[in-house]
Every structure is written in structure tokens, then in C-alpha cells.
Design an enzyme around this catalytic site. Sequence first.
Site, short mmCIF file in Angstrom:
data_model
loop_
_atom_site.label_atom_id
_atom_site.label_comp_id
_atom_site.label_asym_id
_atom_site.label_seq_id
_atom_site.Cartn_x
_atom_site.Cartn_y
_atom_site.Cartn_z
N HIS A 319 -6.92 23.80 6.68
CA HIS A 319 -6.87 22.37 7.00
C HIS A 319 -6.28 21.62 5.82
CE1 HIS A 319 -8.14 18.38 8.35
NE2 HIS A 319 -8.28 18.92 9.52
N ASP A 376 -10.57 23.80 15.65
CA ASP A 376 -9.98 24.55 16.77
C ASP A 376 -10.49 25.98 16.88
OD1 ASP A 376 -7.31 22.64 15.80
OD2 ASP A 376 -8.13 22.56 17.82
C1 SDX Z 1 -6.03 20.04 13.47
O1 SDX Z 1 -5.16 16.59 9.98
C2 SDX Z 1 -6.18 16.70 10.79
O2 SDX Z 1 -7.22 16.09 10.60
C3 SDX Z 1 -5.97 17.65 11.96
C4 SDX Z 1 -7.17 17.88 12.85
C5 SDX Z 1 -7.60 16.63 13.59
O3 SDX Z 1 -8.78 16.54 13.96
O4 SDX Z 1 -6.72 15.77 13.89
O5 SDX Z 1 -8.25 18.35 12.07
C6 SDX Z 1 -6.88 18.92 13.94
O6 SDX Z 1 -4.83 19.96 13.59
C7 SDX Z 1 -6.69 21.22 12.79
C8 SDX Z 1 -5.65 22.28 12.28
C9 SDX Z 1 -5.22 23.14 13.48
N1 SDX Z 1 -4.14 24.06 13.07
C10 SDX Z 1 -4.35 25.36 12.88
O7 SDX Z 1 -5.46 25.91 12.95
C11 SDX Z 1 -3.07 26.15 12.57
C12 SDX Z 1 -3.34 27.13 11.43
N2 SDX Z 1 -3.54 26.35 10.18
C13 SDX Z 1 -2.39 26.18 9.33
O8 SDX Z 1 -1.15 26.16 9.94
C14 SDX Z 1 -2.61 25.15 8.21
O9 SDX Z 1 -3.80 25.47 7.62
C15 SDX Z 1 -2.59 23.68 8.56
C16 SDX Z 1 -1.40 23.29 9.34
C17 SDX Z 1 -3.82 23.29 9.31
C18 SDX Z 1 -2.59 22.90 7.23
O10 SDX Z 1 -1.40 23.17 6.62
P1 SDX Z 1 -1.07 22.66 5.13
O11 SDX Z 1 -2.11 21.74 4.63
O12 SDX Z 1 0.33 22.18 5.12
O13 SDX Z 1 -1.24 23.96 4.28
P2 SDX Z 1 -0.06 24.91 3.88
O14 SDX Z 1 0.73 25.28 5.09
O15 SDX Z 1 0.65 24.29 2.73
O16 SDX Z 1 -0.85 26.23 3.40
C19 SDX Z 1 -1.29 26.35 2.04
C20 SDX Z 1 -1.36 27.85 1.81
C21 SDX Z 1 -0.04 28.58 2.15
O17 SDX Z 1 -0.03 29.80 1.41
P3 SDX Z 1 0.81 29.81 -0.03
O18 SDX Z 1 2.20 29.30 0.29
O19 SDX Z 1 0.03 28.89 -0.95
O20 SDX Z 1 0.77 31.27 -0.45
O21 SDX Z 1 -2.35 28.42 2.69
C22 SDX Z 1 -1.71 29.30 3.60
C23 SDX Z 1 -0.24 28.95 3.59
O22 SDX Z 1 0.55 30.09 3.96
N3 SDX Z 1 -2.33 29.06 4.91
C24 SDX Z 1 -2.60 30.00 5.81
C25 SDX Z 1 -3.21 29.33 6.86
N4 SDX Z 1 -3.28 28.02 6.60
C26 SDX Z 1 -2.72 27.85 5.38
N5 SDX Z 1 -2.38 31.33 5.78
C27 SDX Z 1 -2.81 32.01 6.90
N6 SDX Z 1 -3.42 31.42 7.97
C28 SDX Z 1 -3.64 30.10 7.98
N7 SDX Z 1 -4.23 29.52 9.05
#
Ligand code: SDX
Length: 441
Positions: A319, A376
Site C-alpha cells: 500500500h 483487497d
Molecule cells: C487500494 O491509495 C489508497 O488508499 C488505495 C486503497 C483505497 O482504499 O482507496 O487503499 C485501495 O487500491 C489498495 C491497493 C490495491 N492494489 C493491490 O493490492 C495491487 C498490489 N499492490 C501493489 O501494486 C502496490 O503495493 C501498490 C500499487 C498498492 C502501491 O504501490 P506503490 O506505493 O507505488 O509501491 P511501489 O510499486 O513503488 O513498490 C515499492 C516496492 C517495489 O519493489 P522495489 O522496486 O523497491 O524492489 O515494493 C514492491 C515493488 O516491486 N511491491 C510489491 C508489491 N507491492 C509493492 N512486490 C510484490 N507484490 C506487491 N503487491
Amino acid sequence: MVVSVERFQKAKLDDKAVLTFRDKSITLDVYQGTQNEVGIDITELREKTGLITIDPGYANTGSAVSDITFVDGEKGILKFRGYSIEGLAEHSTFVEVAYLILFGKLPTKDEYHEFSHLLEEHTALHTSLEHHFNGFPDGAPPMAILSAMLNATACHHPELLDTELDANNFMTASAKILSKVRTIAAMSYRRSQGFPIIHPNHQLKYCANFLHMMFSQPYREFQVDPVLERALNIFFIVHADHEQNCSASTVRMVGSSRANLFSSVAAGVCALWGPLHGGANREVINMLQSIHKEGKSAAEIIALAKDKKSTFRLMGFGHRVYKNFDPRARILKKHVDKLFEILHKSDPLLDIAIELEEQALNDDYFIERKLYPNVDFYSGILLRAIGIPLNMFTVLFAIGRMPGWMAHWKELLDHNQRINRPRQLYMGYTHRDFIPMDERD
Ligand code: SDX
């Protein structure tokens, strides 16, 4: 003046921030929120220095002053208008929470009955709108139908297309949308199944009426189990708002041009559709089913999520704000357990989700990045237990989020906020002369 704006003006700290660049230095005011967050005011930065800030994805940028929702990502705290999400999920209903988010206070009995009556009164759609559903092909994505039908519904309420809605008009407009979004969603499901449309039953409360419109048949009224009705209330409550998330920011972006309420929330639906946002609840189930059906192991999925060569992510994990447990995930997991106990049900996907969570929470990759289950991760399992089909999961997220979107739209106007127009850092060509087509290679 709006309370939150008044509070903001009194929240200026004596301490200042100083930004120095080359021979220029600027002193910037700093404000402290009621929950002790601190923000640097850069509203005059470019005018005074010619400099802008760069923050793609807005991870460090406060786009608004707001008093709707507070999220503390480090402590896993979520509050709507100061009330904890745990208390609201335990004691409240979705209609009561919607009232709180929209109008800033928990309703008195009379206010609750007046708002509930407005919702009952505005459940039905204009009959001409029902024909629109026939224009969508079989299997049309329900989120496409929802966003289209919200704008189509607006055409029948020209009086609400005016953005200068006063308090009464806003209550009517928000009640119409909150009520009709449920009817549109149910009708889009019925259309996708080739079932006849089931009209609302005004004897039923908000969630029960939705389940009735989804699952009744002309020859048989769907008997709404109060346990499922309560589960749906809790699902909607935990989704009701979440400060400046992607879809709420989209609603504020569109509303900042003074676009009407219907078109602004229709834009919110489109933003929510994405798999990184509201579409994640559906992707979590697809992920769990791939483990269940294809026999993949939790370890394989975890390894895939960590593999930088793969675009796969552990859906329902991570998140932008929560670097601790998402309190909504805890609430939904608790209610899934309770639901299965009461209904003497089980779901193999729940066992898989619990195993995935356990492995991820003990894996350095997830620990280092502070990746925890988000809203989720368990929400889809709750929806499956209620009997909601997979292609409707994000639509239900949209119904739940509707009060938040509308409250943000109204807050933006109450604050008389300027149109949103971010700047950029241009990295393109500096100049190129036009070349006639027949001379180009
Ligand atoms: C919602 O904003 C809100 O409040 C949203 C929400 C709401 O109520 O409105 O809470 C609802 O959208 C919840 C999130 C639902 N999405 C998912 O579950 C999809 C999976 N999660 C990721 O795609 C991610 O965690 C996000 C999109 C939620 C957040 O992305 P960020 O903040 O841009 O984080 P990032 O992509 O920069 O990741 C940071 C690191 C990266 O690794 P490095 O480059 O540092 O090595 O963490 C890793 C990412 O690759 N990472 C994950 C991951 N989430 C982040 N790696 C594997 N699986 C994951 N789920």
C-alpha cells in the site's frame, strides 16, 4: 468559512522551512494537521523562485486540506470524521457511515430517517435508462456500464448538473447517486446474465434491497439472510472513503474544473477500475484460484512476486500509505471468519490466503518493503461468501466508495479550490524545424 479551512489558517507553525538553491533562498510556511502531520506550503514557490517540485505519483505531495478521513499508515489507523473504522464497522450501518462522511456528523434519528427516506425515494431509474442496458454487448465489463450509466442518469437530473449545489441540493443529489448506483450495479449484473431486471422493493433497507435486485427472480423473491446483509454493510463501510487515493483524487481533479457531481464520480469509477487500485479485489481471487486450480504452491506465488523479471505482484498486498497492517484487512478477515462460522461454510481460497499471508509476512522481501495485506486481500472472499459474482467485485467497491468521492467533490467546492493544474519538468526536444512530408525519411 469552512471549519477545516479555519483550522488550517490557525495551524501555521512558528517554525519555518528554508529552501536554498544557488544564490536564492526562500522561507516557507509550515502547517501542522490535527493529527500532527506536518506540511510545507509551496504555493508561492514558483512565483518567488521559478522552481517547481517533482513528485511523480504524488507520494510526497499533499493535494488538499481535508477533514473527511485520516489515515496513519505507520500505525495502521483509519478514521472517518474522527471515528475509528473499527468502531464504525462494529456498531454502524453503511447508510449511517455514508451520512457521516457526506455531512460531517453521525445523524440523529430524525436525520437518519430523512436520509433513508430520500434513498428509498430515489432507488428507481427512469424507465428510458433501462433500455441503455440493452445497448451493451453480452459480457460487457460492469465497470464500463457503471461509469456510462452514471453519466446517462445525470441527463434525467438537469437540476443537479449545476455545480453550485447548496446544502439541500447536495443532500438530494448525493442521495440520488448513492441510491441509484446500487440499482445501476444490480441492473448491469442482471443484463450480463441475460436475466430480466428486478425493480427495487421499497420495504427493504439499502443493502437488502441491493441483494434483492441482484438475486430475486420474477417467480421467486430472494430471501435476504440478515447475516449476509450485515456482511455487505461491513464491506461497504470499510470501503466508504480513504482520503486522497487514486480514484478520490480523480474525482477532485475532475470536480476542480467545476464538472458536475455525476461526471466527477463517473471518472472515479474509471480510476478505480485499474488492477493496482479497486480492480485488485478481483485479481486477488484470480491469484488464489490459480493456486487452487493449477496446483501452484504459495511458495511459488511468493517467489514470482519477488522476481524482478516478472511483472506479477502479490495482489492484495502492499500500500502506498499503510506500512503496517491495513485495519480494513483485519476487519474483513475477522468478519469472514465470523460469517463462515455462522453459515457453517468454508472456502478453500481462504485457507490459501492465510498461507500466503503467513509466508509473505515472514519473508524478508515483504518485511523490508513493509508490505502487508491491504483492504483487497480478504474482501473478495467475503464477497464470494455473500454470493457476489467475481466480475461485480470492483463495482461493489465503487458503491462503497461513493460517499467518499461525493464528500471530496463537495469539500473541494466548499474550499473554493482552484482548478487542479500540476506543472512538469520538460525533457523533450528544445527546437525542430518543420520538414515537408515528401522530404522526411
Ligand atoms: C487500494 O491509495 C489508497 O488508499 C488505495 C486503497 C483505497 O482504499 O482507496 O487503499 C485501495 O487500491 C489498495 C491497493 C490495491 N492494489 C493491490 O493490492 C495491487 C498490489 N499492490 C501493489 O501494486 C502496490 O503495493 C501498490 C500499487 C498498492 C502501491 O504501490 P506503490 O506505493 O507505488 O509501491 P511501489 O510499486 O513503488 O513498490 C515499492 C516496492 C517495489 O519493489 P522495489 O522496486 O523497491 O524492489 O515494493 C514492491 C515493488 O516491486 N511491491 C510489491 C508489491 N507491492 C509493492 N512486490 C510484490 N507484490 C506487491 N503487491
